[in-house]
Design a protein around this motif. Sequence first.
Motif, PDB file in Angstrom:
ATOM      1  N   UNK A 451       0.822  -1.223   0.000  1.00 36.60           N
ATOM      2  CA  UNK A 451       0.000   0.000   0.000  1.00 36.60           C
ATOM      3  C   UNK A 451       0.857   1.274   0.000  1.00 36.60           C
ATOM      4  N   UNK A 452       1.982   1.208   0.702  1.00 39.61           N
ATOM      5  CA  UNK A 452       2.841   2.392   0.832  1.00 39.61           C
ATOM      6  C   UNK A 452       3.363   2.869  -0.528  1.00 39.61           C
ATOM      7  N   UNK A 453       3.550   1.928  -1.459  1.00 39.82           N
ATOM      8  CA  UNK A 453       3.991   2.314  -2.820  1.00 39.82           C
ATOM      9  C   UNK A 453       2.950   3.254  -3.426  1.00 39.82           C
ATOM     10  N   UNK A 454       1.662   2.903  -3.213  1.00 38.01           N
ATOM     11  CA  UNK A 454       0.560   3.736  -3.708  1.00 38.01           C
ATOM     12  C   UNK A 454       0.548   5.097  -3.045  1.00 38.01           C
ATOM     13  N   UNK A 455       0.754   5.127  -1.717  1.00 44.03           N
ATOM     14  CA  UNK A 455       0.779   6.405  -0.981  1.00 44.03           C
ATOM     15  C   UNK A 455       1.917   7.296  -1.484  1.00 44.03           C
ATOM     16  N   UNK A 456       3.076   6.691  -1.745  1.00 38.70           N
ATOM     17  CA  UNK A 456       4.222   7.473  -2.247  1.00 38.70           C
ATOM     18  C   UNK A 456       3.922   8.063  -3.626  1.00 38.70           C
ATOM     19  N   UNK A 457       3.212   7.280  -4.454  1.00 40.95           N
ATOM     20  CA  UNK A 457       2.850   7.760  -5.790  1.00 40.95           C
ATOM     21  C   UNK A 457       1.877   8.944  -5.684  1.00 40.95           C
ATOM     22  N   UNK A 485     -11.933   1.642   7.314  1.00 44.45           N
ATOM     23  CA  UNK A 485     -13.033   2.600   7.388  1.00 44.45           C
ATOM     24  C   UNK A 485     -12.510   3.977   7.016  1.00 44.45           C
ATOM     25  N   UNK A 486     -13.398   4.801   6.409  1.00 40.23           N
ATOM     26  CA  UNK A 486     -12.974   6.127   5.931  1.00 40.23           C
ATOM     27  C   UNK A 486     -12.441   6.992   7.077  1.00 40.23           C
ATOM     28  N   UNK A 487     -13.146   6.985   8.226  1.00 41.42           N
ATOM     29  CA  UNK A 487     -12.701   7.839   9.350  1.00 41.42           C
ATOM     30  C   UNK A 487     -11.359   7.364   9.896  1.00 41.42           C
ATOM     31  N   UNK A 488     -11.196   6.033  10.000  1.00 42.63           N
ATOM     32  CA  UNK A 488      -9.936   5.477  10.523  1.00 42.63           C
ATOM     33  C   UNK A 488      -8.782   5.801   9.570  1.00 42.63           C
ATOM     34  N   UNK A 489      -9.006   5.586   8.275  1.00 42.59           N
ATOM     35  CA  UNK A 489      -7.968   5.862   7.266  1.00 42.59           C
ATOM     36  C   UNK A 489      -7.589   7.348   7.290  1.00 42.59           C
ATOM     37  N   UNK A 490      -8.626   8.221   7.335  1.00 45.18           N
ATOM     38  CA  UNK A 490      -8.387   9.664   7.364  1.00 45.18           C
ATOM     39  C   UNK A 490      -7.520  10.052   8.569  1.00 45.18           C
ATOM     40  N   UNK A 491      -7.913   9.566   9.760  1.00 45.24           N
ATOM     41  CA  UNK A 491      -7.171   9.919  10.987  1.00 45.24           C
ATOM     42  C   UNK A 491      -5.744   9.391  10.955  1.00 45.24           C
ATOM     43  N   UNK A 492      -5.562   8.189  10.415  1.00 45.17           N
ATOM     44  CA  UNK A 492      -4.212   7.601  10.335  1.00 45.17           C
ATOM     45  C   UNK A 492      -3.336   8.385   9.365  1.00 45.17           C
ATOM     46  N   UNK A 493      -3.877   8.649   8.172  1.00 41.73           N
ATOM     47  CA  UNK A 493      -3.072   9.260   7.110  1.00 41.73           C
ATOM     48  C   UNK A 493      -2.693  10.704   7.403  1.00 41.73           C
ATOM     49  N   UNK A 494      -3.619  11.438   8.036  1.00 42.22           N
ATOM     50  CA  UNK A 494      -3.293  12.866   8.281  1.00 42.22           C
ATOM     51  C   UNK A 494      -2.191  13.010   9.344  1.00 42.22           C
ATOM     52  N   UNK A 495      -2.024  11.946  10.157  1.00 38.11           N
ATOM     53  CA  UNK A 495      -0.978  12.002  11.192  1.00 38.11           C
ATOM     54  C   UNK A 495       0.302  11.287  10.763  1.00 38.11           C
ATOM     55  N   UNK A 496       0.247  10.491   9.672  1.00 38.54           N
ATOM     56  CA  UNK A 496       1.441   9.720   9.286  1.00 38.54           C
ATOM     57  C   UNK A 496       1.902  10.083   7.868  1.00 38.54           C
ATOM     58  N   UNK A 497       1.470   9.288   6.877  1.00 36.37           N
ATOM     59  CA  UNK A 497       1.970   9.447   5.498  1.00 36.37           C
ATOM     60  C   UNK A 497       1.774  10.852   4.939  1.00 36.37           C
ATOM     61  N   UNK A 498       0.615  11.454   5.232  1.00 34.92           N
ATOM     62  CA  UNK A 498       0.291  12.737   4.596  1.00 34.92           C
ATOM     63  C   UNK A 498       0.172  13.867   5.631  1.00 34.92           C
ATOM     64  N   UNK A 499       1.053  13.832   6.643  1.00 39.70           N
ATOM     65  CA  UNK A 499       0.938  14.835   7.723  1.00 39.70           C
ATOM     66  C   UNK A 499       1.152  16.268   7.230  1.00 39.70           C
TER      67      UNK A 499
END
Length: 681
Positions: A451-457, A485-499
């Motif tokens: 999945x991280x490959x996709x996030x980097x792209x 879940x959308x809320x879980x993904x949103x909360x995770x991503x805004x604090x990690x990959x896409x902070x």
Amino acid sequence: MNIQYLKGVGPKRAEKLKKLDIFTVEGLLNYFPVKYEDRRTVRKINELSDNLKCLLKIKLFDNPVKSRIKKNMSIIKLVGKDETGFITATFFNQDFLMDKLFIGEYYYIFGTVKAAYGKFEMVNPEIELCRNDWKANKITPVYGLTYGLTNNELTKLTMEALKEYYDKIEEILPYNICAEYKLISRKCAIKNMHFPENGRKYKISKKTIAFEKLLIMQLGLMSIKGNLISNSAGNQILNTTHSDKLIGYIPYKLTNAQLKVIEEIKKDMSMKRPMNRLVQGDVGSGKTVVAIYALLTAVASGYQAAMMAPTEILALQHFETIKEYLAMADINLNVSFLSGSAKLKDKRIILEGLKNGETDIIVGTHALIESNVEFKNIGLVITDEQHRFGVRQRAKLSTKGKNPDILVMTATPIPRTLALMIYGDLDLSVIDEMPPGRQKVVTNVLKEQDKQIGYNFIKQQVDEGRQAYIVAPLIEESEGMELNSATKVFNELKDTYFSGYELGLLHGKMNNTEKEEIIKRFYEGKIKILVSTTVIEVGVNVPNSTVMMVLNAERFGLAQLHQLRGRVGRGKDQSYCILINESRSKKSAQRMNILRSTNNGFVIAEEDLKLRGPGDFFGTRQSGLSKYEIQNIVNDIEVVESVQQISKKLMTENPYLKGEEYKKLKNAIIRLFKDETIIFN
């Protein structure tokens, strides 16, 4: 009979059954299993292997041992044996079993075997004394359940219903049809759908039930269509002044497919009977301009026109597009927008404008079919994404005037064989050509661990000035379901990959104002990455977004994934779709490969049909049959084709279904389409 009065039900259990849409004994008998467990063979312990689901007959070898791991978790362990070996059974939080387990007694246990180092174990298997077990040595049903209702309860209630009412089950199909298509009696088919004697009996039972339900649906739709053609006087809509002016101003050339469909619509609208036409076109094939052409033809001919969409997002999108096209062609018309969230004061003004004829075109949601909406002279009704509206909702709009023309649009490609059946009351037009210059979206499939490959792209694309969607299947995390879940993904991503990036969250539980605000900010580029549920499947058009990532892609239908992919590739830049497939199954990989290999929605639909059967294509509201009924029984395209063949023959030779042998069939059709005009009513 009301389900409450079946032996073993009562008021409390009846309430639970209602959650499964079971209100009567007939409803229970028509609530078929989702799958079956084969308990006909009793295995020996020395035949076992890891992950095998099976039935064993064991003798309790020793006293069961109960222990408590923590405050709210207890474990019971027992050892059973047969003449070939030993097996351990482990039960979590089932303290009641201690009073039912006796050394030396014989039990049937059914579950999945875990094998390690030559030892066998079952965790939480079903266990029953051999002399009491009513499921052993049979094929047993597994039903879709609701909270507080077990599979055993539902199975026993179905057995009771069959015992009491088997002889009262009436035949619906005439004998000559059953004989011609090698079908069995209805009562035998229903019994074997719940408790199949063997595979052969199950297969013919499933064919019989599917045939009956599809024939009732198809004849009903054909009858509605026949009635509209023969009995209804429509409006002749002939003036194409505005429409032709629009075509002259559009800065691109319409495709041959668009022009062909426009001609079909013009011909329908010019006739004295009402138009009832479905326009089916892939994502981006240019259905909207065809719809606007029809709207302008109606208005130029002195009528009002309405366009209804299933969501406020999509309705607003259409409203803005219509205004843009009118401005482009310098056509001055009064276009209004109506949705359930409109302020009372604004609503009153809009309703007044419709009633007195000041409004030429109204665009809105299902708010358009409310009883307080009155038109002065409605000549055309367009509904978009038809699979979200049913025959009945469309009919409600058509009663707002003197048999207005009906145009239905869908971007969900359906194989022609099925489209003719599902939309049996409509004439079919297909836009099967894409406008020139529309780019192919590059689709890639990644495993969960990649999945991280996709996030980097996505980061790379956003850093270059573009935007992206990340779609999750749920709004909030669901207990017992390992899904993003959308809320879980949103909360995770805004604090990690896409902070360091601007993220937005969009889902169906937000109110309309919140949704509109998020979409507006995404459209304006203030939000760079939009985390969303499938609420964006239709109606979000942001040309600058170039990446669509779908998490748990295996949970979506191919048509839905194709729709989601259609949200990108709308601008000048190359676009990409990244599907995260968390399933290891071969079938899931096949489905993802179909999407990777083609961008043609009709090809995808045909391939999906081969893989999954026709069931998933039938829209619940459209057909009058529940999605549950259809998906569980219709998986053979040959049955669909046979039903089409006999339906056409009957409607030609005996359109009023005259004769005693057709009486039960006729009544079943009238019951299913109780709100519609059936010509043999």
